[in-house]
Scaffold this motif. Structure first.
Motif, short mmCIF file in Angstrom:
data_model
loop_
_atom_site.label_atom_id
_atom_site.label_comp_id
_atom_site.label_asym_id
_atom_site.label_seq_id
_atom_site.Cartn_x
_atom_site.Cartn_y
_atom_site.Cartn_z
N LEU A 23 0.87 -1.17 0.00
CA LEU A 23 0.00 0.00 0.00
C LEU A 23 0.90 1.22 0.00
N ILE A 24 0.57 2.19 -0.83
CA ILE A 24 1.30 3.46 -0.82
C ILE A 24 0.47 4.43 0.01
N SER A 25 1.08 4.93 1.06
CA SER A 25 0.42 5.87 1.96
C SER A 25 0.99 7.25 1.70
N LYS A 26 0.13 8.19 1.32
CA LYS A 26 0.56 9.53 0.95
C LYS A 26 -0.06 10.53 1.92
N GLU A 27 0.77 11.33 2.59
CA GLU A 27 0.27 12.33 3.53
C GLU A 27 0.66 13.71 3.03
N ILE A 28 -0.35 14.54 2.83
CA ILE A 28 -0.13 15.92 2.38
C ILE A 28 -0.32 16.82 3.59
N TRP A 55 4.98 6.84 1.78
CA TRP A 55 5.56 5.61 2.31
C TRP A 55 5.02 4.41 1.55
N LEU A 56 5.86 3.40 1.44
CA LEU A 56 5.45 2.10 0.94
C LEU A 56 5.26 1.20 2.16
N GLU A 57 4.04 0.72 2.36
CA GLU A 57 3.76 -0.16 3.48
C GLU A 57 3.69 -1.59 2.98
N LEU A 58 4.33 -2.49 3.71
CA LEU A 58 4.40 -3.90 3.34
C LEU A 58 3.58 -4.70 4.35
N SER A 169 -2.30 0.15 -4.59
CA SER A 169 -3.30 1.14 -4.15
C SER A 169 -2.63 2.29 -3.40
N ILE A 170 -3.22 3.48 -3.55
CA ILE A 170 -2.69 4.68 -2.89
C ILE A 170 -3.74 5.20 -1.91
N SER A 171 -3.32 5.39 -0.67
CA SER A 171 -4.17 5.97 0.36
C SER A 171 -3.65 7.38 0.61
N THR A 172 -4.54 8.40 0.46
CA THR A 172 -4.12 9.79 0.63
C THR A 172 -4.81 10.38 1.84
N LYS A 173 -4.01 11.09 2.65
CA LYS A 173 -4.53 11.75 3.84
C LYS A 173 -3.98 13.16 3.86
#
Length: 189
Positions: A23-28, A55-58, A169-173
């Protein structure tokens, strides 16, 4: 022992099946300077700005019927995918790719010193986050680049695979932060 009992014992699984997902976790972060504090450094106040952290989450899922006591492995990725800050201190292989290792251990700390580690077994049906790696914020430019992975557990053959960055998948926060004159950030809402 009856016929059905023998067949039952013969077909029982005796090894864990570990499935790897990313999962790609993107924080703006929208950062505004804290205007209510005195600038003690004597430097001009910073203006509002936006920072993006990626971040790349494994994650590992045990889809077998037995628990995995020991899970370890590595991912191999092109160096341009990694955040430049982390890329400086990591060695590359002959192809120029970076290999990052992971396992299911948890470090036990006393203050700033590591005093030991313990393993967290992966029970059947359990999913565990095994690593978080900082990525280059410009991830949209790396869609056709691949991440290779390999995972090992006791009593089972190694599993391996690869996945394109565009298939993760990309999760954006998003969040708003205030920043004081010393550079300390605090979430506003």
């Amino acid at each position: 022992m009856s016929d059905y009992e023998i067949r039952d014992v013969m077909h029982r699984s005796n090894s864990a099946i570990i499935e790897v997902s990313f999962l790609i976790s993107k924080e703006i972060q929208h950062i505004v300077p804290d205007d209510f504090r005195i600038n003690v450094t004597g430097r001009p106040r910073k203006s509002a700005r936006t920072e993006t952290k990626v971040w790349l989450e494994l994650h590992a899922l045990n889809s077998g019927s037995v628990f995995a006591e020991f899970v370890a492995g590595h991912i191999t990725l092109p160096p341009e995918i990694m955040d430049e800050f982390w890329r400086r201190d990591i060695e590359t292989d002959d192809n120029g790719d970076i290999t990052l290792r992971f396992d299911n251990s948890e470090r036990i700390r006393h203050g700033i010193q590591t005093v030991g580690e313990k393993r967290i077994p992966l029970l059947p049906g359990m999913q565990e986050n095994l690593g978080r790696f900082s990525l280059n914020p410009a991830i949209e430019h790396f869609g056709q680049r691949a991440i290779k992975w390999r995972v090992f557990t006791e009593k089972s053959a190694p599993r391996q695979g690869k996945i394109l960055m565009s298939n993760i998948s990309i999760s954006t926060k998003e969040g708003r932060f205030s920043e004081d004159s010393l550079g300390q950030k605090k979430r506003i809402t």
